[in-house]
Design an enzyme around this catalytic site. Sequence first.
Site, PDB file in Angstrom:
ATOM      1  N   ASP A  15       0.842  -1.274  -0.014  1.00 21.34           N
ATOM      2  CA  ASP A  15       0.030   0.060   0.097  1.00 21.34           C
ATOM      3  C   ASP A  15       0.754   1.310   0.071  1.00 21.34           C
ATOM      4  O   ASP A  15       0.519   2.106  -0.802  1.00 21.34           O
ATOM      5  CB  ASP A  15      -0.801   0.159   1.309  1.00 21.34           C
ATOM      6  CG  ASP A  15      -2.242   0.829   0.957  1.00 21.34           C
ATOM      7  OD1 ASP A  15      -2.295   1.424   0.075  1.00 21.34           O
ATOM      8  OD2 ASP A  15      -3.054   0.608   1.771  1.00 21.34           O
ATOM      9  N   HIS A 211      -6.301   4.828   6.967  1.00 28.22           N
ATOM     10  CA  HIS A 211      -5.468   6.042   6.432  1.00 28.22           C
ATOM     11  C   HIS A 211      -5.573   7.014   7.267  1.00 28.22           C
ATOM     12  O   HIS A 211      -6.541   7.272   7.888  1.00 28.22           O
ATOM     13  CB  HIS A 211      -5.863   6.283   5.000  1.00 28.22           C
ATOM     14  CG  HIS A 211      -5.492   5.196   3.814  1.00 28.22           C
ATOM     15  ND1 HIS A 211      -4.104   5.247   3.086  1.00 28.22           N
ATOM     16  CD2 HIS A 211      -5.918   3.708   3.913  1.00 28.22           C
ATOM     17  CE1 HIS A 211      -4.129   3.987   2.375  1.00 28.22           C
ATOM     18  NE2 HIS A 211      -5.184   3.245   2.940  1.00 28.22           N
ATOM     19  N   CYS A 242      -3.505   5.984  -1.848  1.00 26.26           N
ATOM     20  CA  CYS A 242      -4.054   5.076  -2.991  1.00 26.26           C
ATOM     21  C   CYS A 242      -4.349   5.824  -4.306  1.00 26.26           C
ATOM     22  O   CYS A 242      -4.863   6.765  -4.472  1.00 26.26           O
ATOM     23  CB  CYS A 242      -5.451   4.576  -2.322  1.00 26.26           C
ATOM     24  SG  CYS A 242      -6.287   3.412  -3.720  1.00 26.26           S
TER      25      CYS A 242
HETATM   26  P1  HMG Z   1      -9.716  -4.496 -16.231  1.00 28.35           P
HETATM   27  O1  HMG Z   1      -8.966  -3.639 -17.337  1.00 28.35           O
HETATM   28  O2  HMG Z   1     -11.020  -4.397 -16.027  1.00 28.35           O
HETATM   29  O3  HMG Z   1      -9.347  -6.046 -16.605  1.00 28.35           O
HETATM   30  O4  HMG Z   1      -8.803  -4.473 -15.081  1.00 28.35           O
HETATM   31  P2  HMG Z   1      -9.645  -6.935 -17.955  1.00 28.35           P
HETATM   32  O5  HMG Z   1      -9.854  -8.326 -17.516  1.00 28.35           O
HETATM   33  O6  HMG Z   1     -10.461  -6.235 -18.968  1.00 28.35           O
HETATM   34  O7  HMG Z   1      -8.197  -6.811 -18.719  1.00 28.35           O
HETATM   35  C1  HMG Z   1      -7.487  -5.477 -19.330  1.00 28.35           C
HETATM   36  C2  HMG Z   1      -6.069  -5.807 -19.393  1.00 28.35           C
HETATM   37  O8  HMG Z   1      -5.618  -6.097 -17.950  1.00 28.35           O
HETATM   38  C3  HMG Z   1      -5.442  -7.204 -20.038  1.00 28.35           C
HETATM   39  O9  HMG Z   1      -4.376  -6.587 -20.686  1.00 28.35           O
HETATM   40  C4  HMG Z   1      -5.509  -8.365 -18.914  1.00 28.35           C
HETATM   41  O10 HMG Z   1      -4.519  -9.355 -19.191  1.00 28.35           O
HETATM   42  C5  HMG Z   1      -4.776  -7.335 -17.897  1.00 28.35           C
HETATM   43  P3  HMG Z   1      -4.266  -6.409 -22.160  1.00 28.35           P
HETATM   44  O11 HMG Z   1      -4.851  -7.533 -22.978  1.00 28.35           O
HETATM   45  O12 HMG Z   1      -4.956  -5.193 -22.489  1.00 28.35           O
HETATM   46  O13 HMG Z   1      -2.830  -6.428 -22.289  1.00 28.35           O
HETATM   47  N1  HMG Z   1      -5.249  -7.913 -16.520  1.00 28.35           N
HETATM   48  C6  HMG Z   1      -4.066  -8.138 -15.562  1.00 28.35           C
HETATM   49  N2  HMG Z   1      -2.730  -7.861 -15.752  1.00 28.35           N
HETATM   50  C7  HMG Z   1      -2.169  -8.077 -14.729  1.00 28.35           C
HETATM   51  N3  HMG Z   1      -2.513  -8.561 -13.663  1.00 28.35           N
HETATM   52  C8  HMG Z   1      -3.882  -8.907 -13.404  1.00 28.35           C
HETATM   53  C9  HMG Z   1      -4.700  -8.547 -14.484  1.00 28.35           C
HETATM   54  N4  HMG Z   1      -5.860  -8.581 -14.875  1.00 28.35           N
HETATM   55  C10 HMG Z   1      -6.360  -8.249 -15.979  1.00 28.35           C
HETATM   56  N5  HMG Z   1      -4.424  -9.482 -12.235  1.00 28.35           N
HETATM   57  C11 HMG Z   1      -8.167  -4.970 -12.961  1.00 28.35           C
HETATM   58  C12 HMG Z   1      -9.235  -5.339 -13.687  1.00 28.35           C
HETATM   59  C13 HMG Z   1      -8.784  -5.244 -11.460  1.00 28.35           C
HETATM   60  C14 HMG Z   1      -7.057  -6.069 -13.253  1.00 28.35           C
HETATM   61  C15 HMG Z   1      -7.689  -3.433 -12.876  1.00 28.35           C
HETATM   62  O14 HMG Z   1      -8.798  -2.628 -12.622  1.00 28.35           O
HETATM   63  C16 HMG Z   1      -6.744  -3.054 -11.811  1.00 28.35           C
HETATM   64  O15 HMG Z   1      -5.282  -3.737 -11.877  1.00 28.35           O
HETATM   65  N6  HMG Z   1      -6.815  -2.152 -10.878  1.00 28.35           N
HETATM   66  C17 HMG Z   1      -5.597  -1.565 -10.079  1.00 28.35           C
HETATM   67  C18 HMG Z   1      -6.272  -1.942  -8.722  1.00 28.35           C
HETATM   68  C19 HMG Z   1      -5.310  -1.694  -7.522  1.00 28.35           C
HETATM   69  O16 HMG Z   1      -4.217  -2.069  -7.657  1.00 28.35           O
HETATM   70  N7  HMG Z   1      -5.745  -0.835  -6.695  1.00 28.35           N
HETATM   71  C20 HMG Z   1      -4.749  -0.412  -5.644  1.00 28.35           C
HETATM   72  C21 HMG Z   1      -4.792  -1.349  -4.464  1.00 28.35           C
HETATM   73  S1  HMG Z   1      -6.376  -1.420  -3.545  1.00 28.35           S
HETATM   74  C22 HMG Z   1      -6.226  -0.465  -2.391  1.00 28.35           C
HETATM   75  O17 HMG Z   1      -5.256   0.188  -2.279  1.00 28.35           O
HETATM   76  C23 HMG Z   1      -7.286  -0.363  -1.159  1.00 28.35           C
HETATM   77  C24 HMG Z   1      -6.655  -1.111   0.182  1.00 28.35           C
HETATM   78  O18 HMG Z   1      -5.487  -0.465   0.327  1.00 28.35           O
HETATM   79  C25 HMG Z   1      -7.531  -0.875   1.363  1.00 28.35           C
HETATM   80  C26 HMG Z   1      -7.925   0.777   1.398  1.00 28.35           C
HETATM   81  O19 HMG Z   1      -7.159   1.462   1.911  1.00 28.35           O
HETATM   82  O20 HMG Z   1      -9.133   0.847   0.907  1.00 28.35           O
HETATM   83  C27 HMG Z   1      -6.360  -2.608  -0.049  1.00 28.35           C
HETATM   84 MG    MG Z   2      -5.280   1.276   1.760  1.00 30.27          MG
END
Ligand code: HMG
Ligand code: MG
Length: 309
Positions: A15, A211, A242
């Site tokens: 994070d 946070h 984030c």
């Molecule tokens: P999407 O674009 O909706 O997915 O992403 P898709 O299935 O349509 O795929 C699109 C492209 O992404 C494709 O590649 C897939 O292969 C690739 P392309 O054909 O275009 O080259 N893809 C992936 N690549 C690597 N790893 C994967 C993956 N999945 C699809 N797992 C997705 C959906 C969820 C993947 C996207 O929206 C994403 O990565 N979002 C980022 C989310 C994130 O990391 N956010 C920050 C963390 S959460 C957070 O910080 C909160 C937390 O701390 C708690 C809090 O504080 O609230 C936990």
């Molecule tokens: Mg967080």
Amino acid sequence: MIPSHVTLVEVGPRDGLQNEQQPVAAAVKIELVHRLQAAGLREIEVTSYVSPKWVPQMADNAEVMAGLKRRPGVRYSVLTPNLKGFEAAIANAAILPDEIVVFGAASEAFSQRNINCSVEESIERFRPVVEAAHAHAIKVRCAVSVALGCPYQGEVTPDEVERVVRLMKGIGVDHCGIADTIGVGTPKRVQAAMARALKHFPVAEVSGHFHDTYGQAIANIYACLELGIHTFDASVAGLGGCPYAKGATGNVGTEDVLFMLNGLGIETGIDIERLVDAAEYISNVIGRKPVSRTGNALLAKRANARAVA
Ligand code: HMG
Ligand code: MG
């Protein structure tokens, strides 16, 4: 009753560093994890298997996992938002996590911005991930983001939190993390949200992720302790934010939480001086002072002691 032991889940490497503008080398992330485990952290969220287009900072996930010198008794977790991420996370035995995290949101708007789907769709995406993880004997935690407020929707109610908690429970998630992603929660509201999680999960399987945007995180953790909750996420040096919650600062600093817990006589198994070493290490690499008050205070104390000697 206030618990006698607390588990801190260190989320700085994930994070914390997911939001850094400058690239942080995999070797630095690995060294940071090593310093954190040397300080006594027993649960470390290392990285995330998300799209590198969305979060390029975590593109080195497999390299970081492969580089770890694992310490017995330490549990390493990673974020996996879908099956593609889970499959990458278990691609070979050397990188197997002990635990995975699926992350949903209490608001529709945040779900769309963060993981590009509705809340219901996210649960359907998580369902096979939970099944696959359990088939590999890997525990599943969930994070319910924006549980105390959403940057797009505004206020979030306990009913909205409970709806997602119930859905997560329904697909077999083992542990429920309630996250104040933008740090707007205050103690009574936090207790109200946590009470909803406690209706569906035992207290040992509920945690808080705060946070510190409005300086409320320590008070909110104390409010959770009053409910008997004894697991909290925290980020070394207060790193982070984030990418999909503009203006949100880092998680509460691990040093700040530990200083309070030490003062309360609550066991954690963490050595504060070694934790500050880890905070100093990563702060030097990214060229910023820690955000944690305790980290800064203890580093200033060390500098004064050196000046006097
Ligand atoms: P999407 O674009 O909706 O997915 O992403 P898709 O299935 O349509 O795929 C699109 C492209 O992404 C494709 O590649 C897939 O292969 C690739 P392309 O054909 O275009 O080259 N893809 C992936 N690549 C690597 N790893 C994967 C993956 N999945 C699809 N797992 C997705 C959906 C969820 C993947 C996207 O929206 C994403 O990565 N979002 C980022 C989310 C994130 O990391 N956010 C920050 C963390 S959460 C957070 O910080 C909160 C937390 O701390 C708690 C809090 O504080 O609230 C936990
Ligand atoms: Mg967080």
